[in-house]
Design a protein around this motif. Structure first.
Motif, PDB file in Angstrom:
ATOM      1  N   THR A  12       0.803  -1.216   0.000  1.00 14.60           N
ATOM      2  CA  THR A  12       0.000   0.000   0.000  1.00 14.60           C
ATOM      3  C   THR A  12       0.841   1.273   0.000  1.00 14.60           C
ATOM      4  O   THR A  12       0.507   2.241  -0.678  1.00 14.60           O
ATOM      5  CB  THR A  12      -0.946   0.007   1.217  1.00 14.60           C
ATOM      6  OG1 THR A  12      -1.729  -1.191   1.196  1.00 14.60           O
ATOM      7  CG2 THR A  12      -1.874   1.212   1.188  1.00 14.60           C
ATOM      8  N   THR A  13       1.941   1.293   0.757  1.00 14.62           N
ATOM      9  CA  THR A  13       2.751   2.502   0.882  1.00 14.62           C
ATOM     10  C   THR A  13       4.232   2.173   0.772  1.00 14.62           C
ATOM     11  O   THR A  13       4.647   1.020   0.878  1.00 14.62           O
ATOM     12  CB  THR A  13       2.510   3.207   2.233  1.00 14.62           C
ATOM     13  OG1 THR A  13       2.801   2.283   3.295  1.00 14.62           O
ATOM     14  CG2 THR A  13       1.083   3.691   2.356  1.00 14.62           C
ATOM     15  N   GLY A  25       2.098   7.167  -0.885  1.00 15.81           N
ATOM     16  CA  GLY A  25       1.193   6.143  -1.397  1.00 15.81           C
ATOM     17  C   GLY A  25       1.751   5.515  -2.655  1.00 15.81           C
ATOM     18  O   GLY A  25       1.269   5.790  -3.764  1.00 15.81           O
ATOM     19  N   ALA A  26       2.789   4.700  -2.486  1.00 16.05           N
ATOM     20  CA  ALA A  26       3.447   4.062  -3.626  1.00 16.05           C
ATOM     21  C   ALA A  26       3.826   2.647  -3.238  1.00 16.05           C
ATOM     22  O   ALA A  26       4.980   2.371  -2.920  1.00 16.05           O
ATOM     23  CB  ALA A  26       4.683   4.855  -4.052  1.00 16.05           C
ATOM     24  N   SER A  31      -0.699   0.184  -5.365  1.00 20.54           N
ATOM     25  CA  SER A  31      -1.054   1.551  -5.765  1.00 20.54           C
ATOM     26  C   SER A  31      -1.571   1.560  -7.198  1.00 20.54           C
ATOM     27  O   SER A  31      -0.983   0.957  -8.095  1.00 20.54           O
ATOM     28  CB  SER A  31       0.152   2.477  -5.627  1.00 20.54           C
ATOM     29  OG  SER A  31       0.534   2.605  -4.276  1.00 20.54           O
ATOM     30  N   GLY A  74      -0.841   6.106  -7.556  1.00 22.43           N
ATOM     31  CA  GLY A  74      -1.215   6.336  -6.178  1.00 22.43           C
ATOM     32  C   GLY A  74      -1.803   7.722  -5.970  1.00 22.43           C
ATOM     33  O   GLY A  74      -1.961   8.503  -6.910  1.00 22.43           O
ATOM     34  N   PRO A  75      -2.119   8.087  -4.720  1.00 23.23           N
ATOM     35  CA  PRO A  75      -1.972   7.258  -3.523  1.00 23.23           C
ATOM     36  C   PRO A  75      -3.076   6.216  -3.322  1.00 23.23           C
ATOM     37  O   PRO A  75      -3.002   5.425  -2.399  1.00 23.23           O
ATOM     38  CB  PRO A  75      -2.014   8.297  -2.392  1.00 23.23           C
ATOM     39  CG  PRO A  75      -2.901   9.376  -2.928  1.00 23.23           C
ATOM     40  CD  PRO A  75      -2.618   9.441  -4.409  1.00 23.23           C
ATOM     41  N   SER A  84      -5.107   2.894  -3.416  1.00 23.49           N
ATOM     42  CA  SER A  84      -4.577   1.534  -3.458  1.00 23.49           C
ATOM     43  C   SER A  84      -5.699   0.527  -3.641  1.00 23.49           C
ATOM     44  O   SER A  84      -6.814   0.712  -3.136  1.00 23.49           O
ATOM     45  CB  SER A  84      -3.814   1.212  -2.164  1.00 23.49           C
ATOM     46  OG  SER A  84      -3.427  -0.146  -2.120  1.00 23.49           O
ATOM     47  N   THR A  95      -2.221  -1.764 -11.307  1.00 17.41           N
ATOM     48  CA  THR A  95      -1.438  -1.339 -10.151  1.00 17.41           C
ATOM     49  C   THR A  95       0.050  -1.519 -10.456  1.00 17.41           C
ATOM     50  O   THR A  95       0.434  -2.028 -11.514  1.00 17.41           O
ATOM     51  CB  THR A  95      -1.793  -2.163  -8.910  1.00 17.41           C
ATOM     52  OG1 THR A  95      -1.373  -3.517  -9.140  1.00 17.41           O
ATOM     53  CG2 THR A  95      -3.285  -2.131  -8.618  1.00 17.41           C
TER      54      THR A  95
END
Length: 696
Positions: free
Chosen positions: A293-294, A338-339, A343, A356-357, A359, A377
């Protein structure tokens, strides 16, 4: 596994995957399962059952269970917390709106200010007043407070934050107000700013109290269900929660102060990177943690992550300070964007590829999961490029469908821009790598560091796939992908000490220093901090670190100066001034001769001894054996697919060296070695990539 050795289990709940690590006397097993957002404990229990069945063990055999989660952070970002009210001093209803009266972008007339967690309709005030020295100027109007109860009930309030003016100096009114509220409303949670954040600065203290109240019902309910489920499975060991500052604390403390859990998962990753740095003797490290997710970037100097007392949640502008909700707690300093692998990529209004951000998380997940995800994604891009083996992904527990990745990439990015699915995938990969490289540059510049002088330590399920390209972009010449990189944060939990830090504000000038009063405050703070640690430390020794937050009189911000771990005397004043001026000069080149100095806050960190890894031995380099296979990899730089060798990490021995391009696959993740690097296996089993040519 080893008979008779302590069995320790760590779990990290991420936005996409839940990571489980089982350690018995240094023998380690790992598992990754998809997170179950509706009931996060379900994925934890399912993963624990899987990893225990791998070893023939049972829940009752676990001695220590260490847990970190992003649930609190996600609840704030997604606004899924409790219906929360704020009770403030009369005249201070709008503290959350006024903030610091600054704008994070003074030239943008249309900025989006951080949206408070409590709307104005749910903010109430009562007559009372305490001054900055703790003196009561106006007694608490208890009748007015009781008159609020029907209004709070009518609003269906679940949690209440009480933040009175100068409560850090005297918490008497807050405590009395909490007693009345609990007497009248037994089914609500109550948070006191003087308990969560007894520090000066009204906006930050109020914001922190509100954040704690906002997530407390959710986290308390989750931890309660988790503890009950573990008891049902006959678990009899100790439970600890990882805090944002990099220590662990008891489940009871975590339920009282869930705001301390906001960055628990990323904190584990920073600890993990610090341990790896110490084992290989790398004193300047940039940790790169990219999950589903991040992505998180953290500077680590002399094996210790940078720390701070404040960070922001849910920033409206990715890299701009002041655009998020401030939370004043001890925290490991990092930048988070948010990468992640999940994402979502898209084409924006200017016909640019953006990532992103937003997800896809675990539900529905990337398109290639075949679980209903329709948008491409980062993981889909990596699959389409040929960097991920779709059959062996996550140890074979999730079989990926590359055709779904290609279809989503072509529809959402390729067709709008006139690109093939493979070129669209390359564009997504390049953009997400540049996003992370930009974050690394900003993070380093803000701390006066030269990012290219650091070694990159990459971990998390997605980071090893992108680390080489990020390193190329920021000028880093060495990348380390440790063993168990895919579950790095959970491994870091196992090395975290039991710790708790308390900060209290009391204004003191060095030219009017009352050493007895200050020492009494520090001793009182130390007693409370130690009590929160010793209850779970068992026979482990508990150490203290005392610090003061000092500045020149009239300045706006403080720097941290270490204090002796004893009562202070008048003889310490000269030493305090010299220590402050030395640290000040390190930051700003020179001190201000003869200027008056003041101290705003005092801190005590109580902690057990952290784990100190042993230095690993050097290896003799040798050519690697034959690869286990090959992958068709689309190289966007030449615009065509090329065959690159595929190796299995567990089949490589220390010293074996591989020239890029190549893929080194394992159950938890895969490492992409770009053309600019060659990789070898060190004596700890880490993949070490070293630059073999000029930057690309």
């Amino acid at each position: 596994m080893l008979d008779g050795a302590e069995m320790r289990l760590a779990v990290d709940i991420g936005g996409t995957f839940t990571d489980i690590v089982l350690d018995v006397g240094g023998d380690r097993r790992t598992r990754k399962v998809l997170t179950t957002p509706a009931r996060p404990e379900q994925a934890v229990l399912d993963g624990m059952r899987l990893i225990l069945s791998d070893t023939g063990a049972h829940f009752r055999d676990i001695d220590v269970f260490i847990h970190g989660t992003t649930l609190a952070t996600n609840a704030i970002i997604e606004r899924r917390g409790a219906r929360t009210a704020l009770i403030a001093t009369e005249g201070f209803r709008d503290v959350l709106d006024i903030g610091t009266e600054s704008r994070y972008d003074q030239y943008d007339l249309t900025i989006d200010k951080p949206k408070p967690l409590v709307s104005r309709a749910l903010r109430f005030t009562v007559p009372e007043r305490v001054d900055a020295h703790g003196g009561i100027r106006l007694p608490l109007d208890e009748a007015a407070l009781r008159a609020l109860v029907p209004k709070l009930r009518a609003q269906n309030v679940q949690s209440i934050a009480i933040a009175f003016l100068h409560a850090y100096a005297n918490p008497e009114h807050e405590r009395r107000a909490a007693s009345i509220i609990r007497e009248e409303m037994r089914d609500v949670w109550v948070t006191l700013s003087s308990a969560v954040c007894p520090e000066i600065r009204e906006y930050e203290r109020t914001s922190t109290a509100v954040a704690n109240a906002y997530v407390q019902p959710l986290i308390d309910g989750y931890l309660g269900r988790m503890a009950e489920a573990l008891r049902a499975e006959q678990f009899r060991g100790a439970i600890y929660l990882v805090t944002s500052g990099g220590g662990v604390t008891s489940i009871d403390t975590a339920r009282r102060f869930p705001v301390r859990l906001l960055e628990s998962g990323p904190a584990g990753g920073a600890i993990f990177a610090g341990q790896i740095a110490a084992s290989v003797g790398e004193s300047k490290v940039l940790s790169f943690d990219m999950g589903g997710t991040t992505a998180k970037i953290c500077l680590i100097e002399k094996y210790q992550p940078e720390t701070s007392r404040v960070f922001e949640v849910d920033r409206a502008a990715r890299f701009l300070k002041g655009s998020g909700l401030p939370v004043r707690i001890p925290v490991i300093e990092m930048v988070e964007i948010g990468a992640g692998g999940g994402s979502i990529a898209r084409v924006d209004a200017l016909k640019r590829v953006a990532v992103g951000p937003e997800s896809a998380s675990s539900e529905p997940g990337p398109a290639c999961y075949g679980r209903g995800g329709e948008h491409p994604t980062v993981t889909d891009a990596d699959v389409a490029l040929g960097m991920i083996d779709p059959v062996a992904f996550a140890g074979g527990t999730i079989e990926l469908r590359p055709e779904l990745s290609s279809h989503a990439l072509l529809r959402d990015i390729g067709e709008p821009l006139g690109l093939s699915a493979e070129t669209a995938a390359y564009a997504v990969h390049e953009i997400v790598c540049e996003n992370m490289a930009s974050a690394a540059r900003v993070h380093a510049v803000e701390r006066g560091a030269v990012v290219g002088q650091h070694t990159l330590i990459a971990f998390g399920g997605a980071a090893p796939l992108h680390a080489a390209r990020v390193a190329e972009r920021i000028g880093v010449s060495k990348v380390i992908v440790p063993s168990n990189a895919g579950v790095g944060s959970a491994v870091g939990f196992l090395a975290a000490p039991i710790a708790y830090e308390l900060v209290r504000s009391r204004h003191v000038r060095l030219d009017d220093f009352d050493s007895e009063a200050v020492s009494d405050l520090l001793d009182e703070t130390a007693t409370e901090a130690r009590s929160l640690v010793e209850s779970g430390a068992g026979r482990a020794a508990v150490h203290e670190r005392r610090t003061a937050f000092m500045r020149y009189v009239g300045q706006g911000h403080e720097i941290m100066v270490e204090l002796p771990n004893r009562r202070l005397t008048e003889a310490d004043l000269d030493g305090l001034r010299k220590a402050f001026e030395k640290d000040y000069a390190a930051l700003f080149e020179r001190p201000i001769p003869g200027a008056a100095i003041e101290i705003l806050s005092w801190s005590v960190l109580a902690t057990t001894e952290p784990h100190n890894p042993t230095r690993i031995a050097a290896v003799t380099r040798k050519a690697a054996g034959k690869p286990t296979g090959s992958r068709s990899f689309f190289d966007g730089r030449v615009g065509k697919a090329v065959e690159i060798p595929l190796y299995r990490r567990e089949q490589l021995s220390p010293g074996e060296t591989i020239a890029g391009p190549a893929v080194i696959a394992e159950d938890e993740t895969s490492t992409f070695v770009s053309t600019s690097f060659e990789a070898y296996i060190d004596s700890a089993g880490s993949i070490v990539m070293e630059r073999k040519g000029p930057q690309s």
